[in-house]
Design a protein around this motif. Structure first.
Motif, PDB file in Angstrom:
ATOM      1  N   LEU A 222      -4.255  -8.868   7.053  1.00  0.00           N
ATOM      2  CA  LEU A 222      -4.029  -7.954   5.919  1.00  0.00           C
ATOM      3  C   LEU A 222      -2.533  -7.769   5.670  1.00  0.00           C
ATOM      4  CD1 LEU A 222      -6.749  -5.204   6.537  1.00  0.00           C
ATOM      5  CD2 LEU A 222      -6.607  -6.713   4.543  1.00  0.00           C
ATOM      6  N   ARG A 223      -1.781  -7.635   6.775  1.00  0.00           N
ATOM      7  CA  ARG A 223      -0.320  -7.452   6.620  1.00  0.00           C
ATOM      8  C   ARG A 223       0.315  -8.685   5.985  1.00  0.00           C
ATOM      9  NH1 ARG A 223      -0.734  -3.979  11.273  1.00  0.00           N
ATOM     10  NH2 ARG A 223      -0.735  -5.754  12.681  1.00  0.00           N
ATOM     11  N   SER A 224      -0.177  -9.869   6.341  1.00  0.00           N
ATOM     12  CA  SER A 224       0.418 -11.087   5.774  1.00  0.00           C
ATOM     13  C   SER A 224       0.112 -11.196   4.272  1.00  0.00           C
ATOM     14  CB  SER A 224      -0.010 -12.345   6.540  1.00  0.00           C
ATOM     15  OG  SER A 224      -1.369 -12.585   6.338  1.00  0.00           O
ATOM     16  N   VAL A 225      -1.049 -10.695   3.831  1.00  0.00           N
ATOM     17  CA  VAL A 225      -1.369 -10.654   2.404  1.00  0.00           C
ATOM     18  C   VAL A 225      -0.429  -9.670   1.695  1.00  0.00           C
ATOM     19  CG1 VAL A 225      -3.120  -9.917   0.706  1.00  0.00           C
ATOM     20  CG2 VAL A 225      -3.794 -11.332   2.660  1.00  0.00           C
ATOM     21  N   ALA A 226      -0.243  -8.503   2.325  1.00  0.00           N
ATOM     22  CA  ALA A 226       0.586  -7.447   1.724  1.00  0.00           C
ATOM     23  C   ALA A 226       2.055  -7.847   1.615  1.00  0.00           C
ATOM     24  CB  ALA A 226       0.441  -6.164   2.536  1.00  0.00           C
ATOM     25  N   GLN A 227       2.474  -8.811   2.443  1.00  0.00           N
ATOM     26  CA  GLN A 227       3.858  -9.279   2.337  1.00  0.00           C
ATOM     27  C   GLN A 227       4.058 -10.141   1.087  1.00  0.00           C
ATOM     28  OE1 GLN A 227       4.345 -10.954   6.215  1.00  0.00           O
ATOM     29  NE2 GLN A 227       4.979  -8.987   7.103  1.00  0.00           N
ATOM     30  N   VAL A 228       2.977 -10.742   0.598  1.00  0.00           N
ATOM     31  CA  VAL A 228       3.059 -11.601  -0.593  1.00  0.00           C
ATOM     32  C   VAL A 228       2.856 -10.778  -1.871  1.00  0.00           C
ATOM     33  CG1 VAL A 228       2.187 -13.706  -1.708  1.00  0.00           C
ATOM     34  CG2 VAL A 228       2.159 -13.518   0.790  1.00  0.00           C
ATOM     35  N   ALA A 229       1.872  -9.869  -1.868  1.00  0.00           N
ATOM     36  CA  ALA A 229       1.608  -9.022  -3.043  1.00  0.00           C
ATOM     37  C   ALA A 229       1.338  -7.597  -2.574  1.00  0.00           C
ATOM     38  CB  ALA A 229       0.402  -9.554  -3.813  1.00  0.00           C
ATOM     39  N   PRO A 230       1.835  -6.571  -3.311  1.00  0.00           N
ATOM     40  CA  PRO A 230       1.540  -5.185  -2.936  1.00  0.00           C
ATOM     41  C   PRO A 230       0.025  -5.002  -2.783  1.00  0.00           C
ATOM     42  CG  PRO A 230       3.065  -5.253  -4.784  1.00  0.00           C
ATOM     43  CD  PRO A 230       2.622  -6.668  -4.551  1.00  0.00           C
ATOM     44  N   THR A 231      -0.381  -4.387  -1.671  1.00  0.00           N
ATOM     45  CA  THR A 231      -1.807  -4.257  -1.352  1.00  0.00           C
ATOM     46  C   THR A 231      -2.114  -2.833  -0.915  1.00  0.00           C
ATOM     47  OG1 THR A 231      -1.882  -6.577  -0.656  1.00  0.00           O
ATOM     48  CG2 THR A 231      -3.658  -5.167   0.140  1.00  0.00           C
ATOM     49  N   VAL A 232      -3.211  -2.278  -1.437  1.00  0.00           N
ATOM     50  CA  VAL A 232      -3.663  -0.948  -1.030  1.00  0.00           C
ATOM     51  C   VAL A 232      -5.099  -1.077  -0.530  1.00  0.00           C
ATOM     52  CG1 VAL A 232      -4.323   1.344  -1.906  1.00  0.00           C
ATOM     53  CG2 VAL A 232      -2.127   0.353  -2.569  1.00  0.00           C
ATOM     54  N   LEU A 233      -5.400  -0.428   0.592  1.00  0.00           N
ATOM     55  CA  LEU A 233      -6.734  -0.515   1.199  1.00  0.00           C
ATOM     56  C   LEU A 233      -7.572   0.714   0.849  1.00  0.00           C
ATOM     57  CD1 LEU A 233      -5.648  -1.523   4.844  1.00  0.00           C
ATOM     58  CD2 LEU A 233      -5.978  -3.017   2.868  1.00  0.00           C
ATOM     59  N   ILE A 234      -8.875   0.518   0.763  1.00  0.00           N
ATOM     60  CA  ILE A 234      -9.804   1.657   0.678  1.00  0.00           C
ATOM     61  C   ILE A 234     -10.705   1.588   1.908  1.00  0.00           C
ATOM     62  CG2 ILE A 234     -11.710   2.730  -0.597  1.00  0.00           C
ATOM     63  CD1 ILE A 234     -10.557   1.571  -3.174  1.00  0.00           C
ATOM     64  N   ASN A 235     -10.838   2.722   2.604  1.00  0.00           N
ATOM     65  CA  ASN A 235     -11.690   2.819   3.794  1.00  0.00           C
ATOM     66  C   ASN A 235     -11.319   1.826   4.898  1.00  0.00           C
ATOM     67  OD1 ASN A 235     -13.040   5.046   2.968  1.00  0.00           O
ATOM     68  ND2 ASN A 235     -14.876   3.979   2.283  1.00  0.00           N
ATOM     69  N   ARG A 236     -10.029   1.787   5.180  1.00  0.00           N
ATOM     70  CA  ARG A 236      -9.558   1.025   6.341  1.00  0.00           C
ATOM     71  C   ARG A 236      -8.140   1.499   6.621  1.00  0.00           C
ATOM     72  NH1 ARG A 236     -10.116  -4.456   8.163  1.00  0.00           N
ATOM     73  NH2 ARG A 236      -8.548  -4.803   9.771  1.00  0.00           N
ATOM     74  N   GLU A 237      -7.861   1.841   7.876  1.00  0.00           N
ATOM     75  CA  GLU A 237      -6.494   2.193   8.254  1.00  0.00           C
ATOM     76  C   GLU A 237      -5.908   1.053   9.049  1.00  0.00           C
ATOM     77  OE1 GLU A 237      -5.071   6.366   9.322  1.00  0.00           O
ATOM     78  OE2 GLU A 237      -7.244   6.619   9.393  1.00  0.00           O
ATOM     79  N   ALA A 238      -4.694   0.647   8.712  1.00  0.00           N
ATOM     80  CA  ALA A 238      -4.024  -0.420   9.452  1.00  0.00           C
ATOM     81  C   ALA A 238      -2.526  -0.131   9.444  1.00  0.00           C
ATOM     82  CB  ALA A 238      -4.311  -1.773   8.803  1.00  0.00           C
ATOM     83  N   ARG A 239      -1.916  -0.299  10.591  1.00  0.00           N
ATOM     84  CA  ARG A 239      -0.484  -0.021  10.737  1.00  0.00           C
ATOM     85  C   ARG A 239       0.313  -0.851   9.739  1.00  0.00           C
ATOM     86  NH1 ARG A 239       2.974  -2.064  13.906  1.00  0.00           N
ATOM     87  NH2 ARG A 239       1.429  -3.346  14.989  1.00  0.00           N
ATOM     88  N   GLY A 240       1.255  -0.212   9.058  1.00  0.00           N
ATOM     89  CA  GLY A 240       2.106  -0.928   8.118  1.00  0.00           C
ATOM     90  C   GLY A 240       1.499  -1.112   6.731  1.00  0.00           C
ATOM     91  N   LEU A 241       0.292  -0.564   6.534  1.00  0.00           N
ATOM     92  CA  LEU A 241      -0.361  -0.699   5.222  1.00  0.00           C
ATOM     93  C   LEU A 241      -0.749   0.674   4.678  1.00  0.00           C
ATOM     94  CD1 LEU A 241      -2.577  -3.716   6.191  1.00  0.00           C
ATOM     95  CD2 LEU A 241      -0.924  -3.749   4.338  1.00  0.00           C
TER      96      LEU A 241
END
Length: 268
Positions: free
Chosen positions: A71-90
């Motif tokens: 997930l973090r590697s995806v977020a490094q390419v395009a801004p990403t917001v999660l619903i119903n999931r907590e992950a460090r750095g996101l």
């Protein structure tokens, strides 16, 4: 600009609520949007997210199953917001359904239930794990045994299969990972001659369209999917316009809604 909304499936009415909220917000901001269903497939989710990150301006992903690192590697390419999931750095939006399920355990215990089955959701589901943790924590405050049943993709047919497994646990109440499974189980319990709530109390989660007129109407945790969809898109658009990239998780509260599928434990 284009925003992609990535959902685990399009069969669960909860995801339709999320979509409605997200679409309204995306339209209001005059962005285009894409909706992608990963059909509960982890490889498909991973592939879609990688490809979308290169082609859209931002991504909202609901209940992702892939690991934090991916997930973090995806977020490094395009801004990403999660619903119903907590992950460090996101960043993301989490609906506090676990607290509502904790309330459900307290409520069932107040009706005399001391052996409760929990029908689990899909493998790799962060939501399922947090829901189970909350149920176990609430049970430990009372003298309540929690019996876990299976791992199920949320479909009506799987709910029916889970009903058979629940009967074998000899629990007097059961909590389902979500309403789709619970509603699928209600039909099957009827076929098995298990009277709800006389023989068994049933609790769902999400309060989807249909749970208030299931047979009997379902006690469930009311979860504001539409608000979560709006909030996630707001958060994402905020990332486009501000320089601030610090991660944060906003919580939306959920609560237990009591209907006719729960009742006092029968004293045999």
């Amino acid at each position: 600009a284009t925003i992609a909304l990535v959902l685990p499936n399009l069969t669960n009415p909860f995801n339709l609520d999320l979509t409605r909220g997200a679409q309204a917000q995306i339209r209001a901001a005059s962005y285009l949007h894409l909706i992608v269903s990963t059909e509960e497939s982890l490889p498909m989710e991973e592939q879609w997210l990688r490809e979308l990150a290169r082609t859209v301006d931002g991504i909202v992903v609901s209940s992702p199953r892939i690991d934090d690192e991916s997930l973090r590697s995806v977020a490094q390419v395009a801004p990403t917001v999660l619903i119903n999931r907590e992950a460090r750095g996101l960043s993301g939006i989490v609906i506090d359904t676990p607290a509502g399920l904790g309330q459900a355990v307290h409520y069932l215990n107040s009706l005399g239930h001391t052996r409760i089955a929990y029908v689990r959701g899909p493998h790799g589901s962060w939501t399922d794990r947090t829901r189970l943790d909350a149920i176990v924590a609430a049970a430990s405050e009372h003298d309540v045994d929690i019996v876990t049943v299976g791992r199920y993709q949320p479909t009506l047919a799987n709910g029916a299969a889970a009903a058979d497994a629940v009967v074998l646990t000899r629990a007097t109440a059961c909590i389902f990972f979500n309403d789709v499974l619970a509603i699928g189980a209600l039909d099957r319990f009827r076929q098995l001659g298990v009277s709800i709530p006389h023989d068994l109390s049933v609790v769902g989660c999400d309060d989807i369209f249909g749970s208030s007129f299931s047979h009997p109407p379902l006690t469930t945790v009311t979860s504001p999917g539409e608000s979560a969809g709006r909030a996630a898109v707001d958060m994402l658009i905020g990332r486009f316009t501000s320089r601030d990239r610090t991660d944060r998780t906003d919580h939306i509260s959920a609560h237990l809604t009591v209907r006719a599928s729960t009742g006092p434990r029968r004293n045999d």
